[in-house]
Design a protein around this motif. Structure first.
Motif, PDB file in Angstrom:
ATOM      1  N   TYR A   1      23.755  -9.311 -21.155  1.00 34.81           N
ATOM      2  CA  TYR A   1      23.078 -10.405 -20.465  1.00 34.81           C
ATOM      3  C   TYR A   1      23.701 -10.575 -19.089  1.00 34.81           C
ATOM      4  CZ  TYR A   1      27.137 -12.208 -22.998  1.00 34.81           C
ATOM      5  OH  TYR A   1      28.382 -12.344 -23.538  1.00 34.81           O
ATOM      6  N   LEU A   2      23.078 -11.393 -18.249  1.00 35.28           N
ATOM      7  CA  LEU A   2      23.664 -11.794 -16.976  1.00 35.28           C
ATOM      8  C   LEU A   2      24.415 -13.097 -17.197  1.00 35.28           C
ATOM      9  CD1 LEU A   2      20.665 -11.289 -14.478  1.00 35.28           C
ATOM     10  CD2 LEU A   2      22.193  -9.566 -15.438  1.00 35.28           C
ATOM     11  N   HIS A   3      25.463 -13.323 -16.429  1.00 39.01           N
ATOM     12  CA  HIS A   3      26.186 -14.584 -16.614  1.00 39.01           C
ATOM     13  C   HIS A   3      27.040 -14.927 -15.400  1.00 39.01           C
ATOM     14  CE1 HIS A   3      30.233 -12.816 -17.609  1.00 39.01           C
ATOM     15  NE2 HIS A   3      29.497 -11.794 -17.984  1.00 39.01           N
ATOM     16  N   ASP A   4      27.451 -16.176 -15.377  1.00 41.71           N
ATOM     17  CA  ASP A   4      28.393 -16.706 -14.396  1.00 41.71           C
ATOM     18  C   ASP A   4      29.787 -16.214 -14.787  1.00 41.71           C
ATOM     19  OD1 ASP A   4      29.471 -18.267 -12.354  1.00 41.71           O
ATOM     20  OD2 ASP A   4      29.394 -20.131 -13.501  1.00 41.71           O
ATOM     21  N   THR A   5      30.777 -16.479 -13.971  1.00 42.81           N
ATOM     22  CA  THR A   5      32.147 -16.078 -14.290  1.00 42.81           C
ATOM     23  C   THR A   5      33.145 -16.975 -13.583  1.00 42.81           C
ATOM     24  OG1 THR A   5      33.767 -14.274 -14.138  1.00 42.81           O
ATOM     25  CG2 THR A   5      32.124 -14.417 -12.385  1.00 42.81           C
ATOM     26  N   PRO A   6      34.300 -17.223 -14.194  1.00 44.07           N
ATOM     27  CA  PRO A   6      35.357 -17.949 -13.482  1.00 44.07           C
ATOM     28  C   PRO A   6      36.152 -17.023 -12.559  1.00 44.07           C
ATOM     29  CG  PRO A   6      36.043 -17.503 -15.736  1.00 44.07           C
ATOM     30  CD  PRO A   6      34.623 -17.022 -15.620  1.00 44.07           C
ATOM     31  N   SER A   7      35.963 -15.720 -12.689  1.00 45.05           N
ATOM     32  CA  SER A   7      36.742 -14.741 -11.910  1.00 45.05           C
ATOM     33  C   SER A   7      36.002 -14.372 -10.622  1.00 45.05           C
ATOM     34  CB  SER A   7      37.005 -13.493 -12.756  1.00 45.05           C
ATOM     35  OG  SER A   7      37.636 -13.829 -13.968  1.00 45.05           O
ATOM     36  N   LYS A   8      35.901 -15.311  -9.708  1.00 45.62           N
ATOM     37  CA  LYS A   8      35.117 -15.108  -8.484  1.00 45.62           C
ATOM     38  C   LYS A   8      35.716 -14.061  -7.547  1.00 45.62           C
ATOM     39  CE  LYS A   8      32.587 -18.727  -9.699  1.00 45.62           C
ATOM     40  NZ  LYS A   8      31.273 -18.545 -10.347  1.00 45.62           N
ATOM     41  N   ALA A   9      37.027 -13.845  -7.605  1.00 46.04           N
ATOM     42  CA  ALA A   9      37.671 -12.921  -6.671  1.00 46.04           C
ATOM     43  C   ALA A   9      37.152 -11.502  -6.825  1.00 46.04           C
ATOM     44  CB  ALA A   9      39.194 -12.940  -6.870  1.00 46.04           C
ATOM     45  N   LEU A  10      36.655 -11.153  -8.001  1.00 48.00           N
ATOM     46  CA  LEU A  10      36.174  -9.786  -8.230  1.00 48.00           C
ATOM     47  C   LEU A  10      34.973  -9.451  -7.349  1.00 48.00           C
ATOM     48  CD1 LEU A  10      36.401  -9.548 -12.130  1.00 48.00           C
ATOM     49  CD2 LEU A  10      37.996  -8.615 -10.442  1.00 48.00           C
ATOM     50  N   PHE A  11      34.228 -10.464  -6.920  1.00 48.96           N
ATOM     51  CA  PHE A  11      33.046 -10.205  -6.093  1.00 48.96           C
ATOM     52  C   PHE A  11      33.405  -9.681  -4.704  1.00 48.96           C
ATOM     53  CE2 PHE A  11      31.244 -13.636  -8.925  1.00 48.96           C
ATOM     54  CZ  PHE A  11      30.423 -12.777  -9.642  1.00 48.96           C
ATOM     55  N   GLY A  12      34.663  -9.823  -4.309  1.00 53.39           N
ATOM     56  CA  GLY A  12      35.089  -9.370  -2.992  1.00 53.39           C
ATOM     57  C   GLY A  12      35.626  -7.956  -2.979  1.00 53.39           C
ATOM     58  N   GLU A  13      35.582  -7.254  -4.108  1.00 50.97           N
ATOM     59  CA  GLU A  13      36.139  -5.910  -4.182  1.00 50.97           C
ATOM     60  C   GLU A  13      35.113  -4.845  -3.803  1.00 50.97           C
ATOM     61  OE1 GLU A  13      37.951  -5.154  -7.941  1.00 50.97           O
ATOM     62  OE2 GLU A  13      39.388  -6.806  -7.765  1.00 50.97           O
ATOM     63  N   ASN A  14      35.613  -3.670  -3.423  1.00 50.02           N
ATOM     64  CA  ASN A  14      34.739  -2.539  -3.132  1.00 50.02           C
ATOM     65  C   ASN A  14      34.049  -2.042  -4.394  1.00 50.02           C
ATOM     66  OD1 ASN A  14      34.695  -1.773  -0.334  1.00 50.02           O
ATOM     67  ND2 ASN A  14      36.843  -1.181  -0.497  1.00 50.02           N
ATOM     68  N   ALA A  15      34.833  -1.733  -5.421  1.00 50.82           N
ATOM     69  CA  ALA A  15      34.321  -1.160  -6.675  1.00 50.82           C
ATOM     70  C   ALA A  15      34.311  -2.245  -7.739  1.00 50.82           C
ATOM     71  CB  ALA A  15      35.187   0.020  -7.101  1.00 50.82           C
ATOM     72  N   ARG A  16      33.137  -2.786  -8.021  1.00 57.05           N
ATOM     73  CA  ARG A  16      33.045  -3.938  -8.929  1.00 57.05           C
ATOM     74  C   ARG A  16      32.566  -3.477 -10.313  1.00 57.05           C
ATOM     75  NH1 ARG A  16      30.910  -5.229  -4.107  1.00 57.05           N
ATOM     76  NH2 ARG A  16      28.754  -5.108  -4.849  1.00 57.05           N
ATOM     77  N   PHE A  17      33.419  -2.697 -10.967  1.00 53.28           N
ATOM     78  CA  PHE A  17      33.097  -2.158 -12.282  1.00 53.28           C
ATOM     79  C   PHE A  17      34.195  -2.597 -13.250  1.00 53.28           C
ATOM     80  CE2 PHE A  17      31.648   0.622  -8.881  1.00 53.28           C
ATOM     81  CZ  PHE A  17      30.281   0.596  -9.097  1.00 53.28           C
ATOM     82  N   HIS A  18      34.064  -3.816 -13.755  1.00 56.94           N
ATOM     83  CA  HIS A  18      35.137  -4.420 -14.544  1.00 56.94           C
ATOM     84  C   HIS A  18      34.673  -4.986 -15.882  1.00 56.94           C
ATOM     85  CE1 HIS A  18      37.794  -4.205 -11.053  1.00 56.94           C
ATOM     86  NE2 HIS A  18      36.861  -4.784 -10.325  1.00 56.94           N
ATOM     87  N   SER A  19      33.376  -5.118 -16.085  1.00 59.12           N
ATOM     88  CA  SER A  19      32.904  -5.848 -17.262  1.00 59.12           C
ATOM     89  C   SER A  19      32.828  -4.941 -18.483  1.00 59.12           C
ATOM     90  CB  SER A  19      31.536  -6.471 -16.983  1.00 59.12           C
ATOM     91  OG  SER A  19      30.502  -5.532 -17.191  1.00 59.12           O
ATOM     92  N   SER A  20      32.481  -5.542 -19.607  1.00 58.17           N
ATOM     93  CA  SER A  20      32.326  -4.808 -20.864  1.00 58.17           C
ATOM     94  C   SER A  20      30.867  -4.487 -21.139  1.00 58.17           C
ATOM     95  CB  SER A  20      32.926  -5.619 -22.016  1.00 58.17           C
ATOM     96  OG  SER A  20      34.312  -5.795 -21.826  1.00 58.17           O
ATOM     97  N   GLY A  21      30.062  -4.412 -20.079  1.00 54.58           N
ATOM     98  CA  GLY A  21      28.649  -4.058 -20.208  1.00 54.58           C
ATOM     99  C   GLY A  21      27.717  -5.119 -19.665  1.00 54.58           C
ATOM    100  N   CYS A  22      28.107  -6.387 -19.816  1.00 53.07           N
ATOM    101  CA  CYS A  22      27.297  -7.465 -19.252  1.00 53.07           C
ATOM    102  C   CYS A  22      27.471  -7.510 -17.731  1.00 53.07           C
ATOM    103  CB  CYS A  22      27.686  -8.801 -19.876  1.00 53.07           C
ATOM    104  SG  CYS A  22      27.274  -8.904 -21.635  1.00 53.07           S
ATOM    105  N   VAL A  23      26.667  -8.338 -17.066  1.00 54.67           N
ATOM    106  CA  VAL A  23      26.649  -8.361 -15.601  1.00 54.67           C
ATOM    107  C   VAL A  23      26.980  -9.762 -15.105  1.00 54.67           C
ATOM    108  CG1 VAL A  23      25.261  -7.976 -13.536  1.00 54.67           C
ATOM    109  CG2 VAL A  23      24.911  -6.531 -15.556  1.00 54.67           C
ATOM    110  N   ARG A  24      28.026  -9.869 -14.313  1.00 57.17           N
ATOM    111  CA  ARG A  24      28.416 -11.147 -13.719  1.00 57.17           C
ATOM    112  C   ARG A  24      27.715 -11.299 -12.369  1.00 57.17           C
ATOM    113  NH1 ARG A  24      34.932 -10.144 -14.669  1.00 57.17           N
ATOM    114  NH2 ARG A  24      34.675  -9.179 -16.737  1.00 57.17           N
ATOM    115  N   VAL A  25      27.288 -12.510 -12.067  1.00 53.87           N
ATOM    116  CA  VAL A  25      26.433 -12.747 -10.893  1.00 53.87           C
ATOM    117  C   VAL A  25      27.080 -13.751  -9.950  1.00 53.87           C
ATOM    118  CG1 VAL A  25      24.113 -13.343 -10.119  1.00 53.87           C
ATOM    119  CG2 VAL A  25      24.451 -12.439 -12.446  1.00 53.87           C
TER     120      VAL A  25
END
Length: 419
Positions: A319-343
């Motif tokens: 599913y898509l979801h919010d996240t408390p880890s906002k700093a990840l959005f500032g990275e070059n390679a944003r491949f950190h989740s377990s399959g779901c998508v943070r927005v």
């Protein structure tokens, strides 16, 4: 040997890049007094912010990554790349360009300029000099924007890696992605959401134009985001998070061995099959015993899904979801989740999805987020969603964008994903 950052950089001498440039620099080795004055003038007068804005404007159009127009634009890009590649493509970039920044006065700057000119990122000049001037800074930023990199004007590791990819490889990406886009375009409706996994971005498209564009965090290679087509049918505001068994087995057991207070800190409760809460001390965390229980995280700031979950039917439980880890959005390679998508900016996407639910607007969405109220809302008009794998696309301005082949689907020649 397969081309990747590790193989490209393993033999390189790592050149440190200063985080800030002084307004007046000391003379570099072998530099004349005239060269030093020219360099200081560049450092003083260069409009770095304006160069970034100009670079980002080339890609920040309202054209979707996935559409019939994109297929047409890719055809045009192919027609330009084919003769260029046949003529030999761009020159191999030397290791010495790694670490170059505005104001550098070195012979390697000439090679950098030739690379940028050959890919259309800076205007062609008859004779390139060895000063990293404002035009070069703008060219590097343009290149970075087209490749989805942090736009900083430095030839850093991701930028060097992207510049080292041969033109033949880029043409191959254009061929593959033209076929991918063409195959999916006929299935698109007037209103849809696209998650482009290699770019880690989300587009909300309406009437053939991008209404919203969001930065995303998608699945890492070993827990890839699946490619699928579905419809968004429900919004869960301030949801509980029921921890998947895969994460219990792979992550929670490890975290609890390292810190027995982990579950308490993140307000995660454990329940047995009858709904009875049990204490973490009742579980042997050195075994897989924990997967026999249900783990539920309470709504709130620590919740792994943040303030909302966007549901669409699929067999992968993603599913898509919010996240408390906002700093990840500032990275070059944003491949950190377990399959779901943070927005990033998910509250705006929720408002767009709920357009036909007449009693919802941006103010109510934001207020519900802030209230931590548990609430499930059915989407009156379910919105199609496509998770896709597009590593190359082009817009009508002629700007061609590329992304890394993170899941190695390009190298496998995959076109259809049975989505």
């Amino acid at each position: 040997m397969r081309l990747n950052r590790r193989t490209l950089l393993s033999s390189m001498a790592m050149v440190g890049v200063s985080a800030a440039l002084p307004s007046v620099a000391r003379a570099q080795e072998g530099e004349s007094i005239f060269d030093m004055f020219a360099r200081n003038r560049v450092l003083r007068d260069a409009d770095r912010g304006g160069n970034t804005a100009a670079a980002e404007a080339l890609i920040a159009t309202n054209e979707p990554i996935l559409s019939f127009d994109t297929a047409h634009n890719l055809q045009l890009a192919i027609s330009q790349y084919e003769p260029f590649v046949a003529a030999g493509g761009w020159e191999e970039v030397p290791q010495e360009i790694y670490g170059l920044v505005l104001g550098n006065n070195r012979r390697s700057v000439i090679a950098l300029k030739r690379r940028l000119m050959s890919s259309g990122d800076m205007p062609v000049v008859e004779r390139a000099n060895d000063l990293f001037d404002e035009a070069t800074d703008r060219g590097v930023r343009t290149f970075q924007a087209r490749h989805g990199l942090i736009v900083n004007g430095q030839v850093d590791e991701p930028t060097w890696y992207a510049m080292a990819v041969p033109a033949q490889n880029r043409l191959g990406q254009l061929y593959l992605n033209f076929q991918r886009v063409q195959a999916i375009a006929a299935k698109l409706s007037d209103r849809y959401v696209v998650v482009n996994i290699p770019a880690a971005t989300i587009e909300a498209v309406e009437g053939g134009m991008v209404a919203q564009r969001h930065t995303a965090v998608v699945g890492r290679v070993e827990r890839a985001t699946p490619i699928l087509a579905s419809k968004i049918h429900q919004i869960n505001f301030n949801p509980y998070w029921h921890v998947p068994k895969s994460i219990i087995r792979a992550d929670l057991t490890k975290y609890m061995q390292e810190d027995p207070e982990y579950l308490t800190k993140f307000r995660i409760h454990i329940y047995d099959g009858k709904g009875n809460e049990i204490s973490p001390t009742q579980i042997d965390w050195t075994t897989d015993e924990a997967v026999n229980y249900m783990f539920r995280q309470e709504p709130g700031a620590e919740n792994s899904m943040g303030h909302c979950k966007i549901n669409f039917h699929n067999p992968h439980d993603v599913y898509l979801h919010d996240t408390p880890s906002k700093a990840l959005f500032g990275e070059n390679a944003r491949f950190h989740s377990s399959g779901c998508v943070r927005v990033d900016g998910v509250n705006q996407l929720v408002n767009w999805v709920l357009r036909d639910n007449k009693d919802w607007d941006q103010g109510r969405v934001d207020a519900t987020f802030a209230s931590n109220e548990r609430l499930d809302v059915s989407v009156k008009t379910p919105v199609p969603i496509h998770t896709t794998y597009i590593t190359a696309w082009a817009n009508k301005q002629g700007t061609v964008s590329f992304r890394d082949d993170v899941y190695q689907f390009d190298s496998q020649g995959k076109i259809s994903f049975d989505a």
